[in-house]
Structure formats: C-alpha cells, structure tokens
Design a protein around this motif. Sequence first.
Motif, PDB file in Angstrom:
ATOM      1  N   GLU A 212       0.820  -1.210   0.000  1.00  0.00           N
ATOM      2  CA  GLU A 212       0.000   0.000   0.000  1.00  0.00           C
ATOM      3  C   GLU A 212       0.853   1.259   0.000  1.00  0.00           C
ATOM      4  OE1 GLU A 212      -2.979   2.488   2.970  1.00  0.00           O
ATOM      5  OE2 GLU A 212      -2.641   0.360   3.349  1.00  0.00           O
ATOM      6  N   GLU A 213       1.889   1.280   0.826  1.00  0.00           N
ATOM      7  CA  GLU A 213       2.699   2.493   0.959  1.00  0.00           C
ATOM      8  C   GLU A 213       3.272   2.931  -0.384  1.00  0.00           C
ATOM      9  OE1 GLU A 213       3.611   0.041   4.750  1.00  0.00           O
ATOM     10  OE2 GLU A 213       2.821  -0.267   2.737  1.00  0.00           O
ATOM     11  N   SER A 214       3.747   1.988  -1.173  1.00  0.00           N
ATOM     12  CA  SER A 214       4.338   2.334  -2.469  1.00  0.00           C
ATOM     13  C   SER A 214       3.283   2.567  -3.537  1.00  0.00           C
ATOM     14  CB  SER A 214       5.296   1.223  -2.913  1.00  0.00           C
ATOM     15  OG  SER A 214       6.413   1.160  -2.047  1.00  0.00           O
ATOM     16  N   LEU A 215       2.246   1.750  -3.541  1.00  0.00           N
ATOM     17  CA  LEU A 215       1.242   1.850  -4.594  1.00  0.00           C
ATOM     18  C   LEU A 215       0.454   3.156  -4.519  1.00  0.00           C
ATOM     19  CD1 LEU A 215       0.451   0.069  -6.966  1.00  0.00           C
ATOM     20  CD2 LEU A 215      -1.365  -0.905  -5.560  1.00  0.00           C
ATOM     21  N   ARG A 216       0.363   3.731  -3.341  1.00  0.00           N
ATOM     22  CA  ARG A 216      -0.352   5.005  -3.203  1.00  0.00           C
ATOM     23  C   ARG A 216       0.340   6.141  -3.950  1.00  0.00           C
ATOM     24  NH1 ARG A 216      -4.729   5.795  -0.304  1.00  0.00           N
ATOM     25  NH2 ARG A 216      -5.384   4.219   1.201  1.00  0.00           N
ATOM     26  N   GLN A 217       1.573   5.938  -4.379  1.00  0.00           N
ATOM     27  CA  GLN A 217       2.229   6.953  -5.197  1.00  0.00           C
ATOM     28  C   GLN A 217       1.521   7.139  -6.537  1.00  0.00           C
ATOM     29  OE1 GLN A 217       6.572   6.417  -5.468  1.00  0.00           O
ATOM     30  NE2 GLN A 217       6.405   4.974  -3.774  1.00  0.00           N
ATOM     31  N   MET A 218       0.743   6.139  -6.953  1.00  0.00           N
ATOM     32  CA  MET A 218       0.052   6.190  -8.236  1.00  0.00           C
ATOM     33  C   MET A 218      -1.433   6.474  -7.982  1.00  0.00           C
ATOM     34  SD  MET A 218       1.890   2.999 -10.232  1.00  0.00           S
ATOM     35  CE  MET A 218       1.208   3.487 -11.823  1.00  0.00           C
ATOM     36  N   PRO A 219      -1.905   7.663  -8.354  1.00  0.00           N
ATOM     37  CA  PRO A 219      -3.313   8.027  -8.089  1.00  0.00           C
ATOM     38  C   PRO A 219      -4.319   7.031  -8.642  1.00  0.00           C
ATOM     39  CG  PRO A 219      -2.055   9.945  -8.796  1.00  0.00           C
ATOM     40  CD  PRO A 219      -1.153   8.763  -8.973  1.00  0.00           C
ATOM     41  N   TYR A 220      -3.975   6.354  -9.730  1.00  0.00           N
ATOM     42  CA  TYR A 220      -4.884   5.405 -10.369  1.00  0.00           C
ATOM     43  C   TYR A 220      -5.394   4.354  -9.387  1.00  0.00           C
ATOM     44  CZ  TYR A 220      -6.434   1.858 -13.778  1.00  0.00           C
ATOM     45  OH  TYR A 220      -7.161   0.932 -14.498  1.00  0.00           O
ATOM     46  N   PHE A 221      -4.559   3.972  -8.401  1.00  0.00           N
ATOM     47  CA  PHE A 221      -4.898   2.850  -7.532  1.00  0.00           C
ATOM     48  C   PHE A 221      -5.474   3.265  -6.170  1.00  0.00           C
ATOM     49  CE2 PHE A 221      -1.464   1.144 -10.268  1.00  0.00           C
ATOM     50  CZ  PHE A 221      -2.179   0.104 -10.860  1.00  0.00           C
ATOM     51  N   ARG A 222      -5.517   4.531  -5.875  1.00  0.00           N
ATOM     52  CA  ARG A 222      -5.838   4.944  -4.508  1.00  0.00           C
ATOM     53  C   ARG A 222      -7.249   4.553  -4.086  1.00  0.00           C
ATOM     54  NH1 ARG A 222      -2.901  10.855  -5.046  1.00  0.00           N
ATOM     55  NH2 ARG A 222      -0.761  10.047  -5.113  1.00  0.00           N
ATOM     56  N   ASP A 223      -8.228   4.767  -4.962  1.00  0.00           N
ATOM     57  CA  ASP A 223      -9.601   4.411  -4.602  1.00  0.00           C
ATOM     58  C   ASP A 223      -9.732   2.913  -4.338  1.00  0.00           C
ATOM     59  OD1 ASP A 223     -10.370   7.029  -4.790  1.00  0.00           O
ATOM     60  OD2 ASP A 223     -11.294   6.831  -6.777  1.00  0.00           O
ATOM     61  N   ALA A 224      -9.079   2.102  -5.182  1.00  0.00           N
ATOM     62  CA  ALA A 224      -9.153   0.650  -5.007  1.00  0.00           C
ATOM     63  C   ALA A 224      -8.494   0.215  -3.705  1.00  0.00           C
ATOM     64  CB  ALA A 224      -8.496  -0.056  -6.190  1.00  0.00           C
ATOM     65  N   ILE A 225      -7.375   0.847  -3.357  1.00  0.00           N
ATOM     66  CA  ILE A 225      -6.709   0.518  -2.091  1.00  0.00           C
ATOM     67  C   ILE A 225      -7.628   0.820  -0.919  1.00  0.00           C
ATOM     68  CG2 ILE A 225      -4.813   1.152  -0.551  1.00  0.00           C
ATOM     69  CD1 ILE A 225      -3.140   1.694  -3.073  1.00  0.00           C
ATOM     70  N   ASP A 226      -8.274   1.975  -0.966  1.00  0.00           N
ATOM     71  CA  ASP A 226      -9.191   2.333   0.118  1.00  0.00           C
ATOM     72  C   ASP A 226     -10.335   1.335   0.222  1.00  0.00           C
ATOM     73  OD1 ASP A 226      -7.678   4.548   0.756  1.00  0.00           O
ATOM     74  OD2 ASP A 226      -8.855   5.928  -0.476  1.00  0.00           O
ATOM     75  N   LYS A 227     -10.815   0.866  -0.932  1.00  0.00           N
ATOM     76  CA  LYS A 227     -11.916  -0.086  -0.920  1.00  0.00           C
ATOM     77  C   LYS A 227     -11.483  -1.431  -0.347  1.00  0.00           C
ATOM     78  CE  LYS A 227     -15.709  -1.781  -3.795  1.00  0.00           C
ATOM     79  NZ  LYS A 227     -16.330  -1.780  -5.139  1.00  0.00           N
ATOM     80  N   VAL A 228     -10.272  -1.851  -0.669  1.00  0.00           N
ATOM     81  CA  VAL A 228      -9.748  -3.110  -0.130  1.00  0.00           C
ATOM     82  C   VAL A 228      -9.738  -3.075   1.398  1.00  0.00           C
ATOM     83  CG1 VAL A 228      -7.654  -4.518   0.104  1.00  0.00           C
ATOM     84  CG2 VAL A 228      -8.369  -3.725  -2.142  1.00  0.00           C
ATOM     85  N   LYS A 229      -9.329  -1.955   1.940  1.00  0.00           N
ATOM     86  CA  LYS A 229      -9.203  -1.848   3.404  1.00  0.00           C
ATOM     87  C   LYS A 229     -10.545  -1.840   4.115  1.00  0.00           C
ATOM     88  CE  LYS A 229      -5.944   0.792   5.036  1.00  0.00           C
ATOM     89  NZ  LYS A 229      -5.122   1.986   5.331  1.00  0.00           N
ATOM     90  N   THR A 230     -11.632  -1.606   3.383  1.00  0.00           N
ATOM     91  CA  THR A 230     -12.955  -1.569   4.010  1.00  0.00           C
ATOM     92  C   THR A 230     -13.784  -2.807   3.666  1.00  0.00           C
ATOM     93  OG1 THR A 230     -13.890  -0.333   2.141  1.00  0.00           O
ATOM     94  CG2 THR A 230     -12.970   0.944   3.964  1.00  0.00           C
ATOM     95  N   LEU A 231     -13.127  -3.853   3.161  1.00  0.00           N
ATOM     96  CA  LEU A 231     -13.866  -5.061   2.814  1.00  0.00           C
ATOM     97  C   LEU A 231     -14.598  -5.619   4.026  1.00  0.00           C
ATOM     98  CD1 LEU A 231     -11.412  -7.063   0.528  1.00  0.00           C
ATOM     99  CD2 LEU A 231     -13.586  -6.045  -0.118  1.00  0.00           C
ATOM    100  N   PRO A 232     -15.825  -6.114   3.856  1.00  0.00           N
ATOM    101  CA  PRO A 232     -16.528  -6.752   4.969  1.00  0.00           C
ATOM    102  C   PRO A 232     -15.729  -7.925   5.514  1.00  0.00           C
ATOM    103  CG  PRO A 232     -18.003  -6.383   3.108  1.00  0.00           C
ATOM    104  CD  PRO A 232     -16.622  -6.075   2.627  1.00  0.00           C
ATOM    105  N   ALA A 233     -15.785  -8.090   6.810  1.00  0.00           N
ATOM    106  CA  ALA A 233     -15.073  -9.213   7.429  1.00  0.00           C
ATOM    107  C   ALA A 233     -15.603 -10.534   6.891  1.00  0.00           C
ATOM    108  CB  ALA A 233     -15.221  -9.155   8.945  1.00  0.00           C
ATOM    109  N   ASP A 234     -16.895 -10.566   6.560  1.00  0.00           N
ATOM    110  CA  ASP A 234     -17.530 -11.773   6.045  1.00  0.00           C
ATOM    111  C   ASP A 234     -17.404 -11.791   4.519  1.00  0.00           C
ATOM    112  OD1 ASP A 234     -19.079 -13.889   5.327  1.00  0.00           O
ATOM    113  OD2 ASP A 234     -20.835 -13.310   6.513  1.00  0.00           O
ATOM    114  N   ALA A 235     -16.606 -12.718   4.006  1.00  0.00           N
ATOM    115  CA  ALA A 235     -16.383 -12.798   2.558  1.00  0.00           C
ATOM    116  C   ALA A 235     -17.674 -13.101   1.818  1.00  0.00           C
ATOM    117  CB  ALA A 235     -15.338 -13.866   2.249  1.00  0.00           C
ATOM    118  N   GLU A 236     -18.578 -13.856   2.443  1.00  0.00           N
ATOM    119  CA  GLU A 236     -19.844 -14.187   1.791  1.00  0.00           C
ATOM    120  C   GLU A 236     -20.682 -12.932   1.553  1.00  0.00           C
ATOM    121  OE1 GLU A 236     -23.764 -17.026   2.527  1.00  0.00           O
ATOM    122  OE2 GLU A 236     -21.924 -17.385   3.653  1.00  0.00           O
TER     123      GLU A 236
END
Length: 659
Positions: A212-236
Amino acid sequence: MKKKLLLLALLCALTAQAQIKLQPMFSDNMVLQQKTNAPIWGETKPGKQVTVTTSWNKRQYIATADPYGRFQVEVATPKAGGPYNITIKTDNEQRTLQNVLIGEVWLCTGQSNMEMPLAAWGFIDNYEQEIANADQYPRIRIINMKHVISPLPRTDIVATTEGWEVCSAKTIPGFSAAGYFFAVNLQKSLNVPVGLIATNWGGTLAESWTSEESLRQMPYFRDAIDKVKTLPADAEEANKKYVQEEKAYWKAIKEGELGIENGTYLWAAADYNDAAWNKIHVPGKIENYGLSGFDGAVWIRNIVNIPKAWEGHELTLNLGAIDDEDNTFFNGKEIGHTDSWFAHRTYTVPAELVKAGPNTIAIRIMDTGGDGGLTGNDKDVFIACGNDKIGLADNWKYKISVDLRNFPPKPVNMANNPNVPTVLYNSMLNPIVGYALKGAIWYQGESNVDRAFQYRELLPIMINDWRTKWGTNLDFYIVQLANFMRQQTEPEESTWAELREAQMWTAQHLKNTGIACAIDIGLENDIHPKNKQEVGRRLALAALAQTYGKKLDYSGPIYTGYEIEGNKIRLHFDHAEGMRLPEGNVFTVAGADQKFYWAKAKLEGNTIVVWADQVPFPVAARYAWANNPMTSALVYNAADLPMYPFRTDQWPGITTRIK
C-alpha cells in the motif's frame, strides 16, 4: 485424581505456550544466503531468552522475546557450503534444524508462467526426463507458498509443505519450472547450493504484489486501495454485494446497447441492411480498424454463397479463437455462444438453415479488455460441408453496438480476489520480507497488457517497494513476454509489444535490474510456453553475468539508436557480434504519417539498414512489434540469443491513454 488431571492439563498448556514456533522458512533442508547477516525469527513465550547456535562457527546469538513472544537474531553466514545445523533453544526447549546449506537464495515470483510446474497442469517440454534428472541436484532446495490473499499485511507464512524440500524427482514436479531451470544453470556455473522460494499466482496483476505504501504513489490505484481496506469481514457478504453490483452493471450495458429490441438481436437478421457499416478484415483485431483502446460489443457480418450441393446439409462453421465472447448467428438463428476468451470456436449449422445462394453469418463479439476480435489465422476461418471448404477470411462489415468506455468501470469482486491492489503483497510477500535473498526472478505482465504504458511506472515502483522492504538493493531479473496469439501478417499496433517495451524500459533504467528475451519461444495458441528450460537458461545467463560477474554472452542484440540516411534508417545495437539477418517480415518503417510498411533490411557490420519503397523519407522503424511476430525472421547474434523487440518512435500507443 481430578485435581491431578487439571494440574497436568495446565502444565501442558503452559508448555505449549512456551514452545518455540518457527515459520516454514526455517526448517530442515533450508538454504541461507552466503556471506551476509541472515535473519532468523520465530515466536515463544514473551520475555523468554532465545539462544541460536550455528554449527559452522559455533557462535551463539541471543535474543529476548518481545511482549508478543516474537524474537529475531541475525546470524553471520560463511561462504557457500554445508550441510550444517542450527540450534534454537530456550531454558526448557530446544529445536535443531538439520541439513542446512549456505548458498544463493532467489525469489521466484509472478503469474502463471512463473507458477507453471514441470508437470501437473503445465507439462513442459520433455517433462518426464526433466523430472527424472532432478535427482542430480540435491543441493537445490525449494519451498512454495500457498495461494492466500489478505486486505491487510500478514506475518504468518503459509507454505504448501511443512518446510524446505530437497530437490528430487519426487519433490520437483509441482514446482516452478522457470525457477528450477534457473537454479540448475546457476548451480552448474557457480557450484554452490541454491535455494528457491516460489511465491506466485496465475493470472495476477503487478499491483496485487505491491504494498500500500508504495502503490499510493500512483493516483490510479488509490480508490481501489481504500476499498480493499474496508472489505466486509464476512467474505460471503462481500460476494453478495459484488453479485448485485455486477448484475446492475450488465443490465445497464444491455439497456444501452444498440441493435437489441425486446431481447431480440436485430443485427443478426439475414435481411438486415448493413450497407452503411464499415469494413474490417476477418480474422483480425478490431483495434486495428480505428478502434484503438476499444472495449465493448461489436457486430461483424458477411455473406457466403452456398453451393447447390450443400443445400439442406449440416455444415461446420470454424471461426478460430475469439477474444472475448461471441454470439454467432446463421441466417438469423443463433448457432453458438462461447464466453471463454481464447477458446477455439467450431459451430454446427443445422441442415434446415442451409440454402443455396447467399447466406448470412453474423457475430456479436463482446470485448471486455485488451485486444478483441477473431484472433486466429486466415486458414482458421471457413465453412465446410464434409471435406469441402469455403474460406471466410475476407473483408466483413462491422458496427459497434456498445462502447464500455461510455459506462462506469465494471465492478470488481474484492472478496477472495487476488487481482486487487496489495492483497498478494500482504499475504504472500510481507510474511517473508527480511529472509536473506540474493535477488528475484519475475515472469509477469500478461495480465497488465491492457495498461502496458502504465507498467513503465508500476513495475519500477513494485521493484523499489520490495527493495525498500528488504532493506537491500535486491537484484531483479524480468522475463520479457513471449510471443503469443495469431502470428503477425501485417504491420500492427500491439498491447503485448507495448508491455514488452515497458519491461525493457524498466531493465534499462533501474539499477541492478536485468531482462531475458522470450520473443521466440512462445506458442500461438497457448499463453504458457512449454520451453521453460530456455527461459531458465536465459535468466541464469543474465544473472551470471550481471550479478556474479561471469564473462559470458548473456544478451541478444539491444537497440541503442538510429540515424536517418536519405530514404533509409540505420539502426545501432549492443551485443550485436555475429548478428544473423534471416529473410522475412519483421522490420517496419513509417514516415511522418505514422503508417508503417514492411521494410527491407540489410546487415552492415553491427548495424542494420532498413527501408521501404512506400516510404521515401522514413522517420521511424520498428522490429518484432506485434503480439506474435514472424519468429522465422527474428535476428540472433553469435551467442544464438534473439534481438529484443523495439521501436524508434514514441508515438502514442493503444494503452497510452491509461495512466
């Protein structure tokens, strides 16, 4: 009696808590990097003193477990050799790691072409004999990481075995073939033990392997990174949400698609008037017909004249491979549908649809990313009645029915999905960060071809990310993408060529980074080349020369510059000694109009002069600029290594728009 049993259970629990726990990386048969300070870490009871003793120098290293029970020491390793023992003990327990070797340790990582094993689903060339030969290399040791994803960094290592394994005919069949042959060539030249850590996953993206620390240098990926971190604990629950989003997405696409009315495909009708449609050569990529960067649905139509003798007979319609999905119609009736992006299409035309004279073939092609269209050769596209055939390679009519670029991005299922930013770094790299390595070999890029120009930034960021995490300038060797798909017949734009250029750009601009060319060992109809022996050999040549300082020929010719000489362009190269220039179409030239033509080529010393009669004043030249260039025309040097694909121009390509 009950009190005694309770006391015994309590003592067992306390003993278990105090046990030394080591990750699979620290086991019997392991390899440690030579002549360095190699970290060894593990867990025990908080506050416990841990003593690590190495048999090669009888030296003791002492650490105290932190409040979480974690401990780490760094042991000074000698020059390559062994076997040795390493003893790890506390005041009430001792673990001894046996058959430890000291040598060269390499990370084998990437997507399926690095994951591809000697046998199992891969089955490389001559796999049975190669597996039998593995018994000759017991000083090669291997360990393979399981496929695991995580939205947050993990510290526990999940391997496919309990620890390192000795290379043998029994252990090697499921291991990375490219990695194995790399190690075989290293060991033959260096005569030292080699340890291979395989952490790879087929079909995955480079951003998945970046923190995450390095990939955030690229604006293209920032929204996706934020979404990954908020994934529901329940995969289902996360998956249910994705299913709903995807259903809504495709519903909107359908509602916005032309040529559909009340669920009926109007453009499939035999009597539909397509006179105003544009022309496209079939087979061929739709991106080559004014649709650069296009993703969406496009229809193609053609009339085939059926002989009287075929009327009322069942026919076979052969279309070759189609990228991605198709609905195929004959005289307005659907005869086939396939949603596999590179599957060969062969459909049966029912006898009752076949009439003498003009018959209409209509195909709806949905391209969801990258190249689209019929990707086979001319000979692959025909209609047949028994042994009689009519070729269908010709100019067809085409029209776009929906352009995905006019809609929001397609939803991504982030639950249990390895193709989202950071998740593979978190789970399959972060746990082994710190293990002493010499370097990494990387075979990946196929999944990033749609964003090839972006890869010029992404790959260097990922490499520097790993180097930062390890705290050392790891040597890094890239396998340049092999030739793949229908062999080139005309000058073309190519996302695969653009990705190869990004790989070369990285190798030339990033210190301690090298590249191995594979432009001549690919397969037209299989994205997984079977000749992994040569992949491993070329990677090893690069490492032996650039990492280990061996004086040997390790590279094919590399383009370095050009001069315009009237109606010709003179090209200059490094590693050009003994170049051979076969006949065939592999060079192209263009004038200021950016239209490329096949070029004639002449070898003059260590330069190649190219020109085309159609281009009186050339300003750009290209070589092997295609998904799959004519391999029989490729240039080799005296070391029998192929020239790397290149272009002299920097004109915008198919993927330039994506940053």
